[in-house]
Design a protein around this motif. Sequence first.
Motif, PDB file in Angstrom:
ATOM      1  N   SER A   1       0.727  -1.057  -0.089  1.00 28.81           N
ATOM      2  CA  SER A   1      -0.108  -0.077   0.074  1.00 28.81           C
ATOM      3  C   SER A   1       0.830   1.170  -0.137  1.00 28.81           C
ATOM      4  CB  SER A   1      -0.899   0.210   1.319  1.00 28.81           C
ATOM      5  OG  SER A   1      -1.759  -1.050   1.341  1.00 28.81           O
TER       6      SER A   1
ATOM      7  N   GLN B   1      -7.964   0.547  -0.225  1.00 33.83           N
ATOM      8  CA  GLN B   1      -8.250  -0.661   0.418  1.00 33.83           C
ATOM      9  C   GLN B   1      -9.683  -0.911   1.052  1.00 33.83           C
ATOM     10  OE1 GLN B   1      -4.938  -2.077   2.479  1.00 33.83           O
ATOM     11  NE2 GLN B   1      -5.962  -3.822   3.322  1.00 33.83           N
TER      12      GLN B   1
ATOM     13  N   ASP C   1      -5.789  -1.336  -4.636  1.00 32.10           N
ATOM     14  CA  ASP C   1      -5.346  -1.943  -3.487  1.00 32.10           C
ATOM     15  C   ASP C   1      -6.254  -3.103  -2.638  1.00 32.10           C
ATOM     16  OD1 ASP C   1      -4.130  -2.294  -0.928  1.00 32.10           O
ATOM     17  OD2 ASP C   1      -3.535  -0.386  -0.408  1.00 32.10           O
ATOM     18  N   GLU C   2      -5.986  -4.360  -3.148  1.00 34.43           N
ATOM     19  CA  GLU C   2      -6.796  -5.438  -2.731  1.00 34.43           C
ATOM     20  C   GLU C   2      -8.265  -5.113  -2.987  1.00 34.43           C
ATOM     21  OE1 GLU C   2      -5.691  -6.952   1.160  1.00 34.43           O
ATOM     22  OE2 GLU C   2      -3.945  -6.134   1.124  1.00 34.43           O
TER      23      GLU C   2
HETATM   24 MG   LIG Z   1      -2.106  -2.704   2.434  1.00 36.15          MG
END
Ligand SMILES: [Mg+2]
Lengths: 228, 257
Positions: A45, A87, A164-165
């Motif tokens: 991240s 995220q 991010d994810e």
């Molecule tokens: Mg992360």
Amino acid sequence: MPLLFELTGIRFAYPGRPPVLNGLNLRLDEGERIALTGPNGAGKSTLLHIMVGLLRPQAGTVVAFGAPRRNEREFHEVRRRAGLVFQDPDDQLFCPTVAEDIAFGPLNLGRSTAEVLEIVDRTLARLDLSHLRDRVTHKLSGGEKRLVSLATVLAMEPDVLLLDEPGNGLDEKTRGRLVRILSELPHALVVISHDASFRRAVTSHQYRLHDGRIGPSATHVGGGAVEP
Amino acid sequence: MHIVDALSDRAGHGSIRMLDPRLRIMAAALFALVVVSLSGLATLFTAVGLALSVMLAARLPAGPTLRRMAAMDGFMLLILVLLPFTVPGTPIVEWGGFTASAEGLVKAVEILLKANAVVLVLLALVGSLDAVTLGHALARLRMPANLVQLLFFTVRYIGVIGEEYARLRTAMRARGFRPANTLHTYRSIGYLVGMLLVHSLERSERILAAMRCRGFQGRFHLLDDFAYGRADALFAGLTAVACTGLLMMDLTYAAAV
Ligand SMILES: [Mg+2]
Ligand SMILES: Nc1ncnc2c1ncn2[C@@H]1O[C@H](COP(=O)(O)OP(=O)(O)O)[C@@H](O)[C@H]1O
């Protein structure tokens, strides 16, 4: 092919902590779609935040869209052209309604109200989310929030998506939908994901972030390489 | 959490709920100003009557609304009870060395009527707006943008913080935490509140970062489409007549006394 991003020798440490990234290099070509993996806390991240200038490295250079980027002003253009999806969608969706949240970016870019409404409807239609247009953002389901936060970034018409994810906490069906959407988008991509099948479906290479740098062995997923 | 849900539901019916939100806010504000300036008991009773009819027109459920009013009156009870004893005037009751004055009693009733009339109208006209519409209407009425944004952020994140609190509390209970009058309890609750603050602060930093990623440079833009219609003109007229009527009634009443 023109380079979108070129990061060289990036070193970054949070105050009072050992460096998270140390001597990291990363290149992203136009149309390239890469996946980033690595253990929790490896700095994935952090790396995306450095790419859009939310964090400044202590050493190393960020060249994006053909120009070196060092200060806030130089990063404004980067943030318009590289859309970062966070995220946690609760961090991204802060406007009262879905339409307003999608309008937020284009309005900041100085578009007129009529143009913005057009963009909102087009983006929603593109992701098949038109039925959510006037919903209150904090009452959406987790999956809907995730798709809407992707829409808020797409509305800025970026050249690169940094995700991010994005597959985190999605059920099978929504995850499938996200994979379909992402595979149809023409954008260059950097995706952080812990899910091997997700990575295979939407990206063509993967890099592993480990010990503060990106592993020298970039594996081509298409070439049948097994995940390290 | 229930409060937030109640605030942000866009569903609405009843003739008053179709009116332009800006008009509803202005009408409620005007009515409040007029009522506060009234002095006669008869006019005040009329004002309360008007407020009740607005409540009915807005189709507020009478029971819960009146219960809310009672809760507010409960807060004021202490002051109202003390007033007759503190305002000098014609004594009516004498009790343990304290005298209650008629003037004080009248003052107390006046305050009670004013407060109830204003709150009823606010509940009927403004309370039935969801927070999002209220914010937009306030912005269009040229409220400072920062205050409006504060309202939006509060509505948006109070639920998120509430969930965070619930999660932390569940985690504590899962490890056998039972609140009691002990130092351990107070310390743990202290940690809980501290952790909530830290989480909220970090979240606010992430939100700002996400906003900057989408080109935020300190200016908010609003999208909405309020438009005054015929019904709004009619309601504005009625409000003007009602307010003028109350003021004139109050003047004639004052002249007669
Ligand atoms: Mg992360
Ligand atoms: N705001 C911060 N302050 C201090 N340390 C942080 C902060 N954010 C992340 N870290 C630390 O930096 C490391 C890398 O974090 P992150 O980039 O979020 O990892 P990843 O996304 O790969 O899981 C972790 O050890 C994390 O604890």
